[in-house]
Motif scaffolding. Structure first.
Motif, PDB file in Angstrom:
ATOM      1  N   ASP A   1       0.821  -1.218   0.000  1.00 45.15           N
ATOM      2  CA  ASP A   1       0.000   0.000   0.000  1.00 45.15           C
ATOM      3  C   ASP A   1       0.854   1.267   0.000  1.00 45.15           C
ATOM      4  OD1 ASP A   1      -2.858  -0.751   0.100  1.00 45.15           O
ATOM      5  OD2 ASP A   1      -2.232  -1.865   1.872  1.00 45.15           O
TER       6      ASP A   1
ATOM      7  N   PRO B   1      -4.850   1.681  -3.515  1.00 46.07           N
ATOM      8  CA  PRO B   1      -5.483   0.647  -2.688  1.00 46.07           C
ATOM      9  C   PRO B   1      -6.386  -0.335  -3.453  1.00 46.07           C
ATOM     10  CG  PRO B   1      -5.614   2.755  -1.576  1.00 46.07           C
ATOM     11  CD  PRO B   1      -5.005   3.025  -2.919  1.00 46.07           C
TER      12      PRO B   1
ATOM     13  N   LYS C   1      -4.196  -2.827  -5.236  1.00 45.55           N
ATOM     14  CA  LYS C   1      -3.632  -3.796  -4.291  1.00 45.55           C
ATOM     15  C   LYS C   1      -4.671  -4.846  -3.909  1.00 45.55           C
ATOM     16  CE  LYS C   1      -2.840  -4.861   0.176  1.00 45.55           C
ATOM     17  NZ  LYS C   1      -2.935  -4.558   1.593  1.00 45.55           N
ATOM     18  N   LYS C   2      -5.904  -4.401  -3.715  1.00 41.37           N
ATOM     19  CA  LYS C   2      -6.951  -5.363  -3.329  1.00 41.37           C
ATOM     20  C   LYS C   2      -7.241  -6.318  -4.487  1.00 41.37           C
ATOM     21  CE  LYS C   2      -8.888  -2.555   0.348  1.00 41.37           C
ATOM     22  NZ  LYS C   2      -7.946  -1.409   0.275  1.00 41.37           N
TER      23      LYS C   2
ATOM     24  N   GLU D   1       1.823   6.719  -0.860  1.00 42.14           N
ATOM     25  CA  GLU D   1       1.038   6.899   0.359  1.00 42.14           C
ATOM     26  C   GLU D   1       1.502   8.177   1.075  1.00 42.14           C
ATOM     27  OE1 GLU D   1      -1.453   5.488   2.387  1.00 42.14           O
ATOM     28  OE2 GLU D   1      -0.819   7.141   3.685  1.00 42.14           O
TER      29      GLU D   1
END
Ligand code: SR1
Ligand code: MG
Length: 397
Positions: free
Chosen positions: A153, A158, A161-162, A310
C-alpha cells in the motif's frame, strides 16, 4: 454445437513434454531433444528438456493434483500452477535479473514453461557443499525490497492492491503453511516426524505455553495481515545460485501476507547452515545474514523515499516503524521455520543429511533452541546484530 473442447489435465511424461515444447515452437524443427524429470521438491513434476546439439533447454513445471511428498491421499489444487506463473511474471517485472523468464503457461494442464536454469545450482545444495555465493544475499535483499515495496500500500493504489490480493487468494497452499509451520510442530500432531532421541526436547516445546502463545500470535499475523505479495516459501531450495547470478523460483505459495514472512524463511534456512557448519566457516553465513538485511533495508528505504504514493510515507518515523515491524516479524517466522523443518513433516537436507547420528541430533536440538529463542526474543532493535547475537548465544550455549 460450438462447444469448446477443454484440454484435459493429464500428468506429462517425457514424450508428451517434448510434444508440448515442439507444439510451442521453442526449438528448431530438426532438434533432437532429451527430457529428464528432475523434480526433487515436495509437490510437482519438473522436466528438463534440452537440445542435444546446442545444449539449449527449457524447464516445464507441472503441478500434480496431490502432494508428491505424501501421495494421492493428500489432494492439492492444480490452481497453484496459475498462481505460480502469475507470480513469476509479476516478480519478474520488478526484478527481471532475479526471476526466471516464463515462456508459456496453461491453466488446464497446470504447466509453466520457463527459462532453463540448470547451469546454476539450488542454493541449499551449494551451501551444504560449502559454496559461498558472495552475491546471493545481496540479490535476495534486492528481490525482497522490490517485491515488497511494489506490491504494498506504500506504492499501489489501494484498489489495485486489493485486486492483486484477490488474484492471489491461495487458501489451500496457505492452509499447508498454517498447519505445517504454525500449528502441527507445537502440538502432538500426526504429521510430525522426528527421531526418538528428540522426544524430550519436543515434549518440552509442546508443554511450553509461553512459546505457544507467541506461535499463536505469529499464526494470526500470517492469517490476517495482507501487507505484500509474498513468495510464500522462500527457503534456500527455492533459489538457484551461481557465482554471479541468483534466480528465485517456485512461488506457488504466493499470497498477500505479512512482509516479514519471506525474509524470516530466508533467515531460517541460512541459519541451518550457521548451525551445521564448523568453526570459522560459520562466518560466511553471518555475512549472508548481514547482507540480506542491510541490502533490504537500504533498497526498501530508497524506494520509499523516491517512489511511495502513500501520503504518510513522508511522516517522520513511519519508515523506521515499518522496518522495525518487518524485522521483528521475520525473527518470529524464522523461529517457526527452524522448528517445523526439524520436527515437522517437511525436513531439510542441511540437518537430515548429517550422517553421524550424535551430530545430527545435536544440530537438531540446537535448531529447536534457536527457533524458540527467536520467537521469544523477537522484539529486538531492527539491527542485524540483534539477530546474530541471539544466534551466537544459542550456538555457544
Ligand atoms: C506438503 S508440502 C510440504 C512443504 O513443501 C513445500 O516446499 C512447503 O515448504 C511445504 O510446507
Ligand atoms: Mg517449492
Amino acid at each position: 454445437m460450438g462447444d469448446k473442447i477443454q484440454p484435459i489435465y493429464e500428468p506429462l511424461n517425457s514424450s508428451s513434454a517434448i510434444a508440448l515444447v515442439n507444439r510451442l515452437g521453442l526449438f528448431t524443427e530438426n532438434s533432437v531433444l532429451t527430457c529428464n524429470e528432475i523434480g526433487d521438491g515436495n509437490l510437482n513434476y519438473v522436466f528438463h528438456i534440452a537440445d542435444t546439439s546446442s545444449n539449449r533447454g527449457v524447464i516445464i513445471k507441472q503441478a500434480l493434483p496431490y502432494a508428491k511428498v505424501v501421495g494421492e491421499s493428500w489432494p492439492l489444487t492444480l490452481k497453484r500452477a496459475v498462481i505460480e506463473a502469475n507470480a513469476l511474471k509479476i516478480f519478474g517485472s520488478f526484478c527481471p535479473q532475479l526471476v526466471p523468464k516464463v515462456y508459456y503457461s496453461d491453466e488446464q494442464l497446470a504447466v509453466t514453461v520457463m527459462e532453463d536454469l540448470s547451469y546454476l545450482k539450488i542454493s541449499r545444495k551449494g551451501l551444504i557443499a560449502g559454496e559461498e555465493y558472495p552475491l546471493l544475499s545481496r540479490h535476495i535483499g534486492q528481490y525482497l525490497a522490490k517485491t515488497f515495496f511494489y506490491t504494498s500500500d506504500f506504492y499501489l493504489e489501494p484498489g489495485k492492491k486489493k485486486d492483486f490480493a484477490k488474484q492471489f487468494t491461495n487458501p489451500e497452499l496457505c492452509k499447508i503453511t498454517e498447519d505445517l509451520v504454525f500449528t502441527d510442530p507445537f502440538f502432538d500432531a500426526e504429521t510430525n516426524d522426528f527421531e526418538k532421541a528428540l522426544t524430550e526436547a519436543v515434549k518440552n516445546l509442546w508443554s511450553d505455553e509461553r512459546l505457544k502463545l507467541e506461535a499463536a500470535k505469529l499464526k494470526k499475523s500470517f492469517l490476517t495481515e495482507q501487507e505484500v505479495l509474498l513468495h510464500g516459501d522462500l527457503h534456500t531450495g527455492s533459489i538457484f545460485a551461481g557465482a554471479q547470478e541468483t534466480k528465485v523460483i517456485d512461488p506457488e505459495f504466493a499470497f498477500y501476507g505479512p512482509a516479514g514472512f519471506d525474509l524470516g524463511l530466508y533467515f531460517a534456512n541460512l541459519l541451518f547452515q550457521a548451525i551445521t557448519r564448523k568453526g570459522s566457516s560459520k562466518e560466511v553465513i553471518f555475512t549472508h545474514l548481514h547482507d540480506v538485511w542491510l541490502t533490504f533495508e537500504a533498497e526498501f528505504s530508497t524506494l520509499w523515499k523516491q517512489e511511495s504514493k502513500e501520503v504518510y510515507c513522508k511522516t517522520e518515523g513511519y519508515l523506521e516503524y515499518t522496518l522495525q515491524k518487518i524485522f521483528t516479524d521475520a525473527l518470529g517466522f524464522a523461529g517457526c521455520e527452524l522448528i517445523r523443518r526439524t520436527i515437522g513433516l517437511a525436513h531439510v537436507e542441511d540437518l537430515d543429511g548429517i550422517s553421524n547420528e550424535g551430530e545430527r541430533i545435536l544440530a537438531k536440538k540446537t535448531a529447536l533452541q534457536l527457533g524458540r529463542a527467536l520467537i521469544m526474543n523477537r522484539q529486538q532493535e531492527a539491527k542485524i546484530e540483534s539477530l546474530t547475537t541471539i544466534v551466537k548465544d544459542q550456538l555457544l550455549a
